[in-house]
Structures are given as C-alpha cells and as structure tokens.
Design an enzyme around this catalytic site. Structure first.
Site, PDB file in Angstrom:
ATOM      1  N   HIS A 306       0.846  -1.189   0.000  1.00 53.07           N
ATOM      2  CA  HIS A 306       0.000   0.000   0.000  1.00 53.07           C
ATOM      3  C   HIS A 306       0.881   1.239   0.000  1.00 53.07           C
ATOM      4  O   HIS A 306       1.952   1.231   0.611  1.00 53.07           O
ATOM      5  CB  HIS A 306      -0.905   0.005   1.249  1.00 53.07           C
ATOM      6  CG  HIS A 306      -2.066   0.915   1.121  1.00 53.07           C
ATOM      7  ND1 HIS A 306      -1.980   2.252   1.414  1.00 53.07           N
ATOM      8  CD2 HIS A 306      -3.339   0.700   0.694  1.00 53.07           C
ATOM      9  CE1 HIS A 306      -3.153   2.812   1.188  1.00 53.07           C
ATOM     10  NE2 HIS A 306      -3.990   1.901   0.745  1.00 53.07           N
ATOM     11  N   ASP A 363      -7.956  -5.448   0.264  1.00 59.18           N
ATOM     12  CA  ASP A 363      -8.445  -6.258  -0.846  1.00 59.18           C
ATOM     13  C   ASP A 363      -8.035  -7.722  -0.765  1.00 59.18           C
ATOM     14  O   ASP A 363      -8.531  -8.546  -1.536  1.00 59.18           O
ATOM     15  CB  ASP A 363      -7.940  -5.687  -2.180  1.00 59.18           C
ATOM     16  CG  ASP A 363      -8.558  -4.341  -2.457  1.00 59.18           C
ATOM     17  OD1 ASP A 363      -9.741  -4.183  -2.140  1.00 59.18           O
ATOM     18  OD2 ASP A 363      -7.860  -3.462  -2.961  1.00 59.18           O
TER      19      ASP A 363
END
Ligand code: CMC
Length: 428
Positions: A306, A363
């Site tokens: 991320h 996710d």
C-alpha cells in the site's frame, strides 16, 4: 496553525516558507508561494510527499496501521457501528443521535429508486459488459435526470445530490449485476435496511420472497464501512480534481468510479481473488512469491502492499475475521481462504516483503467473503464503488464548502523540444 518556518536554499538565495500543523500527523510546508518567490516548481509525481488539500474527514498513520474517521478508529466503527451511521459521521462530522440516524436512514431509503427511464440505459450495454463500465455510464447519466441538484453553489442542492448518490448506488450496482445474468431488475423495498435492500435487489427474483440472512447483511454492511473513505487516494483525488472545476457531483463521482476501476486501486480485490484461484493450492505459493519478487516479471501479489500503510492494513484485520463469520453463517468453506492465509504467512516471513514493508491490504481477504456471499469477481469493484461513494461525496462537499477552493491545476517538468519553426510538409 503556522508557527515554524522551513528554509529553502536555491541558487544561493534562502527563502522562508511557513509550516502548517494539522491536529495529528506530519506538519506540511506551505509552498503555495514557491513559484512566485523562487521561480521553481516542486517535482512529486504520484504525490508521494504532497498534501493536496486540507481535510477533517479521515486520518491514516501508515507506519502504525491506524485509520480514523472523524477521530474514530476503523476497528471500533466496523465492530459497533453501521454503514448508515458511518455515512452520517463522514458527511456531518459527528456521530448522530438516534433521531438523527433515523431521519438520515429514512432520507436515504426514500431516494433509492432511480428515474425509470434510466432502466433503458442498461439495455445499451452488452450483456458481458463489466459492471464498472455500466456504473461509470449510469452514474454520470444521473446528471441528465436530476437537474435540481446540480447547482453546486447551493448547499441544499449539494446535500440532496449527496443523498441521492449514496441512496441510488445500491440500485445501480444491483441492476448492473441483474443485467449481466439476464434477470429482471428488482425495485428497492423500503422496509429493508440499506444493505439488506442491496442484497435483495442483487440476489432476489420477483417470483420468490427474498430473505435477508442477518449474518450476511452484517458482514456486507461491515465491508461497506471498511471501504467508506480512505483520505486522498487516487479515486478521491480524482473526484476532488474533477469537482474543482465546478463539474456537477454526478459527473465527479463517475470520474471517481473510472479511477477506482484500475487494478492498482479498487480493481485489486477482483485481481486478488483471481490470483488466489490461479495459485490454487498452498504448494504452488513459493512459485508465485518468487514471481512477485522478480523485477523482470510484471506479476505482483495482488492485495499486498500500500502507498500509505507500511504496516498491516487495519481493514485487512477486520476482513480476515469477517471471512470466518460468513463461512460459519453460511456453513460453507473455500480452499482459497486457506491459500490466502498460507500466502500471507509465507510472504510475511520473506525478506523481500519484510524489507519493503508489504502487508495484506483491504483487498486481500474481501474477495473471499464476497465470493462466499455469491458475488462474481466482476462485481467486487462495483461494491467498493458503492461504499466509497459516501467518502467521495463527503470529500467533494468539504472541498466545495471551502471558501478558498480553487481549481486543481498541477504544473510539470517539461522535457519536450524547445521552440522551433514549423516546416511545411513538402520540405520535411
Ligand atoms: N508485490 C510485489 N512487489 C510489490 C508489491 C506487490 N504487491 N507492491 C509493491 N511492491 C514492490 C515494488 O515492486 C517496489 O519495489 P522496488 O522498490 O524494488 O521497485 C516497492 O515494493 C514499492 O512499490 P511501489 O509500487 O513503488 O509502491 P506504491 O506506493 O507506488 O504502490 C501499490 C502501492 C498498492 C500500488 C502496490 O503495492 C501494488 O501494486 N499492490 C498490488 C495492488 C493492490 O493490492 N492494490 C490495492 C491497494 S489497497 C486498496 C486501495 O486503496 O485501492
């Protein structure tokens, strides 16, 4: 609050710039006058060190794995709150009283229908159209049907447009699904919750009563909470940039949906589950980990890494727990979950992922849950868009309400040819 100065030495001259402190998080150096005073721009493709706006909605401490909405930790909201309550919080700044929440939920419920002529929009798409393609088109088209909420200078119209967008997204997303499977569209049912209504419109059929399974409704609602907002990510920045020109809210949210679709952003949930299914069994994991580490191979571990989190994404923690709850409630299991757990374990022991601080993100596990509930992978990003709409409209409203708001207009480092004379085609 500006109390410290930052000094910049360039071309033998020293310039002072104020620093501004937020309520928490790193100070920012206010370089708005940089070009005017030094004749230079900053260079920061991808905005890795740039605060593009001021915002009071969401705070992330990526090193510590913290995510707060209006100060409230995401874990507490996911466990104890509801998507309607979090929506109210994001839009209004404070948690609602019982009456305020009832009134807000009622308003949203009574905006869930979409103009009936919009049904015909769906017929224009191929049956195999990706739901995100349909979402971009249909949400943008709302601006052609709701003219009475497109005057962005009127706070009341902005509020109505925000409510309409939040309320209509489940209907639009559910119909995108229905269209793909060739089943009739179901109209919203006002006796159901926001999330229950969405589940019924997606999985119900007119010939039968649809019973909402409370555990699935709760899990789905939690997934919506986990996706509600995430400060200045790519799609939110897209919404803000589109909105900064004065574009109407429906067009701005459609722009956000387009940006979210990409596999590096919202499309990662679909890609993550596809990847887990391709890996198939835990014995094949080392091969995929090696591929992810190979600079000559474009493959990346989807659902890993991320831009902001250099620690475990707090949303992934809740997701992982929710997988088990949904499996228990539906009495199902899926070997892909075991593969995901094992992949996480092996990646987190690997020097490459440790050094680069690559952890599972939101996710990584969401696809496993959504698949167990019955959604095809192509719907995953549409669900993300549905939930993120509340963050987008809250951020858009915050921007438009700011009296100092100006059009977003970055500059560039030009590397093309310098000025030269046009050569007529016969002389080239
Ligand atoms: N697998 C393998 N290597 C990775 C991964 C990954 N998933 N993510 C980052 N890296 C490596 C990357 O190759 C780079 O290595 P090096 O420094 O040697 O060049 C380093 O880690 C830093 O990566 P980056 O691409 O410069 O970092 P970024 O902040 O620009 O990208 C990211 C963040 C999310 C786009 C990226 O981690 C990624 O592509 N992850 C997979 C897609 C994904 O799961 N996206 C969902 C994000 S969370 C939901 C959302 O916000 O939409």
């Amino acid at each position: 609050m500006a109390d410290k100065q930052a000094e910049l030495e360039v071309g033998g001259e020293t310039y002072d710039f104020p620093t501004i402190q937020g309520s928490v998080g790193p100070d920012v150096i206010d370089i708005r006058k940089l070009y005017g005073t030094t004749g230079r721009f900053t260079y920061d493709p991808g905005y890795k060190s740039t605060a593009s706006c001021e915002s009071a909605l969401t705070y992330i401490d990526g090193d510590e794995g913290v995510l707060l909405h209006r100060g409230y930790p995401i874990g507490q909201l996911a466990e104890q709150s509801s998507f309607m309550e979090v929506s109210y919080l994001l839009l209004n700044g404070e948690l609602p009283s019982k009456d305020e929440l009832d009134e807000f939920s009622h308003t949203i419920t009574y905006h869930t229908m979409i103009h009936d002529q919009m049904r015909q929009f769906y017929q224009g798409f191929r049956r195999d159209a990706h739901p995100m393609a349909i979402m971009c088109g249909v949400v943008g088209a709302l601006s052609a049907f709701y003219h009475d909420s497109t005057d962005i200078s009127d706070p009341e119209q902005r509020k109505i447009a925000s409510h309409r967008l939040i309320a209509k997204m489940p209907t639009i997303a559910a119909w995108a699904y229905k269209y793909s499977v060739g089943q009739p569209f179901l109209y919203p049912n006002n006796s159901l919750s926001y999330t229950g209504n969405f589940l019924r419109m997606t999985f119900g059929v007119p010939a039968e009563d649809y019973e909402v399974v409370p555990a699935v409704e709760k899990a789905m609602d939690r997934i919506f909470i986990l996706h509600a907002d995430h400060e200045q990510n790519a799609s939110t920045s897209t919404v803000r940039l589109a909105g900064s020109s004065g574009a109407n809210p429906f067009a701005c949210i459609s722009a956000g949906i387009a940006c979210l679709w990409g596999p590096a952003h919202g499309g990662a949930n679909e890609a993550a589950l596809n990847m887990l299914r391709e890996i198939g069994t835990p014995d094949r994991i080392p091969h995929y980990i090696e591929r992810a580490k190979d600079k000559n191979d474009p493959f990346r571990l989807m659902g890993f890494g991320h831009r902001v989190y250099k620690n475990y994404d707090p949303r992934a923690t809740v997701m992982q727990k929710t997988v088990r709850e949904v499996f228990d409630a539906l009495n199902v299991s899926d070997p892909v979950f075991e593969t995901a757990l094992r992949l996480e374990e092996m990646a987190l022991q690997d020097d490459y992922f440790v050094e680069k601080k690559l952890f599972p993100n939101v996710d990584f596990y969401s696809g496993v849950i959504l698949s167990a509930i019955g959604f095809p992978t192509t719907m995953f990003t549409a669900l993300f868009a549905l939930a993120r709409t509340v963050g987008w409209v809250a951020q858009w409203n915050e921007m438009i309400s700011d009296p100092d708001q100006v059009i977003g207009r970055p500059r560039q480092l030009y590397t093309g040819p310098t000025a030269r004379d046009y050569v007529p085609i016969g002389q080239r």
